[in-house]
Design an enzyme around this catalytic site. Structure first.
Site, PDB file in Angstrom:
ATOM      1  N   HIS A 204       0.836  -1.191   0.000  1.00 48.61           N
ATOM      2  CA  HIS A 204       0.000   0.000   0.000  1.00 48.61           C
ATOM      3  C   HIS A 204       0.878   1.252   0.000  1.00 48.61           C
ATOM      4  O   HIS A 204       1.964   1.265   0.597  1.00 48.61           O
ATOM      5  CB  HIS A 204      -0.919   0.012   1.212  1.00 48.61           C
ATOM      6  CG  HIS A 204      -1.906  -1.115   1.189  1.00 48.61           C
ATOM      7  ND1 HIS A 204      -2.485  -1.610   2.340  1.00 48.61           N
ATOM      8  CD2 HIS A 204      -2.414  -1.849   0.179  1.00 48.61           C
ATOM      9  CE1 HIS A 204      -3.307  -2.596   2.023  1.00 48.61           C
ATOM     10  NE2 HIS A 204      -3.274  -2.760   0.716  1.00 48.61           N
ATOM     11  N   TYR A 205       0.382   2.295  -0.648  1.00 47.50           N
ATOM     12  CA  TYR A 205       1.213   3.502  -0.765  1.00 47.50           C
ATOM     13  C   TYR A 205       0.357   4.709  -1.109  1.00 47.50           C
ATOM     14  O   TYR A 205      -0.788   4.593  -1.555  1.00 47.50           O
ATOM     15  CB  TYR A 205       2.285   3.328  -1.845  1.00 47.50           C
ATOM     16  CG  TYR A 205       1.731   2.997  -3.228  1.00 47.50           C
ATOM     17  CD1 TYR A 205       1.179   3.974  -4.049  1.00 47.50           C
ATOM     18  CD2 TYR A 205       1.769   1.697  -3.716  1.00 47.50           C
ATOM     19  CE1 TYR A 205       0.680   3.679  -5.294  1.00 47.50           C
ATOM     20  CE2 TYR A 205       1.271   1.375  -4.971  1.00 47.50           C
ATOM     21  CZ  TYR A 205       0.729   2.376  -5.757  1.00 47.50           C
ATOM     22  OH  TYR A 205       0.221   2.067  -7.002  1.00 47.50           O
ATOM     23  N   HIS A 325      -9.846  -3.547  -6.704  1.00 43.57           N
ATOM     24  CA  HIS A 325      -9.350  -4.716  -7.447  1.00 43.57           C
ATOM     25  C   HIS A 325      -9.330  -5.991  -6.602  1.00 43.57           C
ATOM     26  O   HIS A 325      -8.636  -6.940  -6.936  1.00 43.57           O
ATOM     27  CB  HIS A 325      -7.976  -4.438  -8.080  1.00 43.57           C
ATOM     28  CG  HIS A 325      -6.947  -3.837  -7.177  1.00 43.57           C
ATOM     29  ND1 HIS A 325      -6.302  -2.662  -7.479  1.00 43.57           N
ATOM     30  CD2 HIS A 325      -6.428  -4.248  -6.006  1.00 43.57           C
ATOM     31  CE1 HIS A 325      -5.440  -2.363  -6.537  1.00 43.57           C
ATOM     32  NE2 HIS A 325      -5.486  -3.322  -5.619  1.00 43.57           N
ATOM     33  N   ASN A 326     -10.131  -6.028  -5.526  1.00 37.45           N
ATOM     34  CA  ASN A 326     -10.349  -7.261  -4.748  1.00 37.45           C
ATOM     35  C   ASN A 326     -11.824  -7.323  -4.376  1.00 37.45           C
ATOM     36  O   ASN A 326     -12.207  -6.947  -3.265  1.00 37.45           O
ATOM     37  CB  ASN A 326      -9.511  -7.270  -3.452  1.00 37.45           C
ATOM     38  CG  ASN A 326      -8.101  -7.799  -3.666  1.00 37.45           C
ATOM     39  OD1 ASN A 326      -7.706  -8.117  -4.782  1.00 37.45           O
ATOM     40  ND2 ASN A 326      -7.343  -7.900  -2.598  1.00 37.45           N
ATOM     41  N   GLY A 374      -0.946  -0.041 -11.037  1.00 37.05           N
ATOM     42  CA  GLY A 374       0.037   0.516 -10.111  1.00 37.05           C
ATOM     43  C   GLY A 374       1.347  -0.253 -10.175  1.00 37.05           C
ATOM     44  O   GLY A 374       1.358  -1.478 -10.079  1.00 37.05           O
ATOM     45  N   GLY A 375       2.428   0.465 -10.341  1.00 35.77           N
ATOM     46  CA  GLY A 375       3.739  -0.186 -10.369  1.00 35.77           C
ATOM     47  C   GLY A 375       4.345  -0.251  -8.987  1.00 35.77           C
ATOM     48  O   GLY A 375       3.790   0.257  -8.013  1.00 35.77           O
ATOM     49  N   HIS A 400      -4.118  -5.182 -12.501  1.00 32.97           N
ATOM     50  CA  HIS A 400      -4.222  -4.170 -11.445  1.00 32.97           C
ATOM     51  C   HIS A 400      -2.880  -3.617 -11.018  1.00 32.97           C
ATOM     52  O   HIS A 400      -2.827  -2.629 -10.295  1.00 32.97           O
ATOM     53  CB  HIS A 400      -4.933  -4.742 -10.228  1.00 32.97           C
ATOM     54  CG  HIS A 400      -4.044  -5.528  -9.295  1.00 32.97           C
ATOM     55  ND1 HIS A 400      -3.291  -6.595  -9.710  1.00 32.97           N
ATOM     56  CD2 HIS A 400      -3.804  -5.386  -7.964  1.00 32.97           C
ATOM     57  CE1 HIS A 400      -2.623  -7.077  -8.673  1.00 32.97           C
ATOM     58  NE2 HIS A 400      -2.909  -6.366  -7.603  1.00 32.97           N
ATOM     59  N   GLY A 403       2.491  -6.878 -10.283  1.00 35.28           N
ATOM     60  CA  GLY A 403       2.472  -8.281  -9.856  1.00 35.28           C
ATOM     61  C   GLY A 403       3.832  -8.724  -9.362  1.00 35.28           C
ATOM     62  O   GLY A 403       4.863  -8.457  -9.985  1.00 35.28           O
ATOM     63  N   LYS A 476       5.005   5.001   2.352  1.00 35.10           N
ATOM     64  CA  LYS A 476       4.689   3.599   2.572  1.00 35.10           C
ATOM     65  C   LYS A 476       4.674   3.280   4.072  1.00 35.10           C
ATOM     66  O   LYS A 476       5.266   3.999   4.877  1.00 35.10           O
ATOM     67  CB  LYS A 476       5.720   2.682   1.888  1.00 35.10           C
ATOM     68  CG  LYS A 476       5.708   2.781   0.371  1.00 35.10           C
ATOM     69  CD  LYS A 476       6.567   1.728  -0.272  1.00 35.10           C
ATOM     70  CE  LYS A 476       5.955   0.348  -0.157  1.00 35.10           C
ATOM     71  NZ  LYS A 476       4.774   0.160  -1.013  1.00 35.10           N
TER      72      LYS A 476
END
Length: 477
Positions: A204-205, A325-326, A374-375, A400, A403, A476
């Site tokens: 998460h960020y 995305h969940n 998101g990267g 999303h 990965g 973060k």
């Protein structure tokens, strides 16, 4: 992954041949040859197991960023028909229910924030509670939390966090219907009372980003994007409450599967028919967690605006889009030329409605839904647009994120947090974190190549690239 076990359909889609006597739905894996070759064989095993579940419609699928998860692979998509015994699985939603990204566009360019970048990073780090179990200033009573569970981002706006007009650009207009607080355990509620308006830990960020490249000028105009523009992405979910709901319902769903004689190829796929009491209870609790996540990102966006108001009072921060995305959501989809109501599990996959979809804000109906890939910190992220083709290929779903390419344990063996942060600072990317260990676990090298994931997502017809975003500062846990 052993590509000899797959049949290539085109450059970015692959199927799993059905062997004699094997009873399951089709399996489709989206991604380039190199992305699939780099995936663990566990991804193939997990998505093939998903294809064995009752009531599945079409194919069980993985997105180009897929990797091993609990039950479903992360990046897994599967739709189920409740009228045909279709199931719902906590392992198909994930423990961080409604984890997603709120993307804010600003009226600032890089030149405006460059002199203030250090100050902004420090102020955001102080204002945004982040870290494992970290709590914020907002402490809710049990009654107030129940209101959040049903009200979502709309509750947050009503209590002074942001403005009602931005809810048009939030999934479900900021409030998921069908939430039942009574189906959420007291343990889950207790975990959440101090965690509203907090970022959490892991991947998460909150990130300050700059639009470095435009791929689709027309879609970029519709999205209000231009080269050099500053954007802000907030990636988080339902925090402790969502995780506890996942934990609580794994047991009840497993018992339901046993009671009803549902064969589970993997016990992590604990599930129940959508129309069963256990299935309905999980859906009610899950929708409550979705509302917590939507409220959480709404509050974090407000806290971010407060920081910018103090340092750059001329700044305007508007919501580009907010999408999860969940989730598992009831949606209308075309199947073999007929409209059907299906529950679509997306675990580590983003909804990606194409142009003209009635659920989209009028502003985006020409371009399609904004999709955020998101990267990892230090690499970059992408804004994409949903496509009409994605409806037929993946129930309007897309990648999303980058990965993971390696586990957190493997990452800790290769990187040191302080050294990594110094290296990124030398490249003009500021990292503020509570945990050096967490920074090492989230090293850019621990993730897939986000450029390749975005390109494969486009080539597979799931979403088209609109803009590439380069990070400048990342907060973060």
């Amino acid at each position: 992954m052993d590509l000899n076990r797959l049949k290539q359909i085109d450059a970015c889609s692959w199927s799993v041949p059905l062997h004699s006597g094997e009873k399951r739905a089709p399996v489709i894996l989206y991604g380039s040859q190199s992305l699939l070759a780099s995936m663990d064989d566990k991804v193939l095993e997990q998505i093939t197991n998903v294809a064995c579940l009752p009531g599945l419609v079409g194919s069980a699928m993985t997105m180009p960023d897929a990797h091993w998860g609990y039950g479903f692979p992360i990046g897994g998509v599967a739709a189920f028909d409740p009228e045909q015994g279709g199931i719902i699985s906590a392992g198909g939603v994930g423990f961080d229910i409604s984890c997603g990204i709120r993307c804010l566009r600003t009226n600032l360019d890089l030149q405006h924030i460059a002199p203030h970048l250090e100050k902004l990073a420090d102020a955001l780090f102080r204002a945004i509670p982040a870290g494992v179990g970290e709590e914020g200033k907002l402490k809710l009573t049990p009654a107030q939390l129940n209101d959040v569970l049903t009200g979502g981002a709309q509750w947050a706006v009503q209590h002074g966090y942001g403005h009602a007009d931005e809810l048009e650009f939030v999934e479900e207009h900021g409030r998921m219907t069908g939430a039942v607080p009574g189906y959420v355990s007291e343990v889950a509620k207790k975990r959440q009372r101090g965690e509203m308006g907090t970022l959490g830990s892991g991947n998460h960020y909150l990130e300050l980003q700059v639009v470095e490249k435009i791929f689709d000028a027309a879609a970029a105009r519709d999205f209000g994007l231009h080269q050099g523009q500053v954007l802000i992405s907030i990636h988080c979910g339902s925090r402790g409450l969502g995780h506890q709901i996942g934990t609580d319902y794994l047991l009840s769903l497993a018992k339901a599967a046993g009671r009803l004689g549902i064969h589970l190829p993997d016990r992590e796929l604990a599930c129940a028919p959508i129309n069963s009491p256990e299935g309905q209870e999980y859906i009610g609790a899950m929708n409550a967690a979705v509302n917590v996540a939507l409220a959480n990102r709404q509050i974090l966006a407000h806290l971010t605006r407060e920081v910018f108001d103090k340092i750059l009072p001329q700044a305007s921060l508007e919501t580009l889009f907010d999408v999860s995305h969940n989730t598992c959501k009831l949606e209308k989809h075309q199947v073999d030329g007929k409209e059907r109501l299906l529950y679509v599990h997306r675990k580590g996959a983003t909804r990606a409605f194409g142009p003209g979809h009635p659920a989209l804000p009028a502003r985006y109906r020409t371009a399609g839904q904004p999709v955020i890939i998101g990267g990892s910190m230090g690499t970059g992220s992408y804004v994409l647009a949903g496509t009409l083709e994605s409806e037929n290929r993946a129930f309007s779903s897309a990648s999303h994120g980058a990965g993971r390419a390696m586990s957190r344990t493997q990452a800790l063996k290769r990187w040191q947090g302080k050294e990594l942060i110094r290296e990124l600072a030398s490249k003009g990317i500021l990292i503020r974190t509570q945990s050096m260990r967490g920074a090492a676990e989230e090293a850019p090298g621990a993730y897939k190549d986000v450029d390749e994931v975005a390109a494969a997502t486009e080539q597979a017809g799931l979403a088209k690239r609109v803009a590439f975003l380069r990070p400048k500062a990342c907060i973060k846990g």
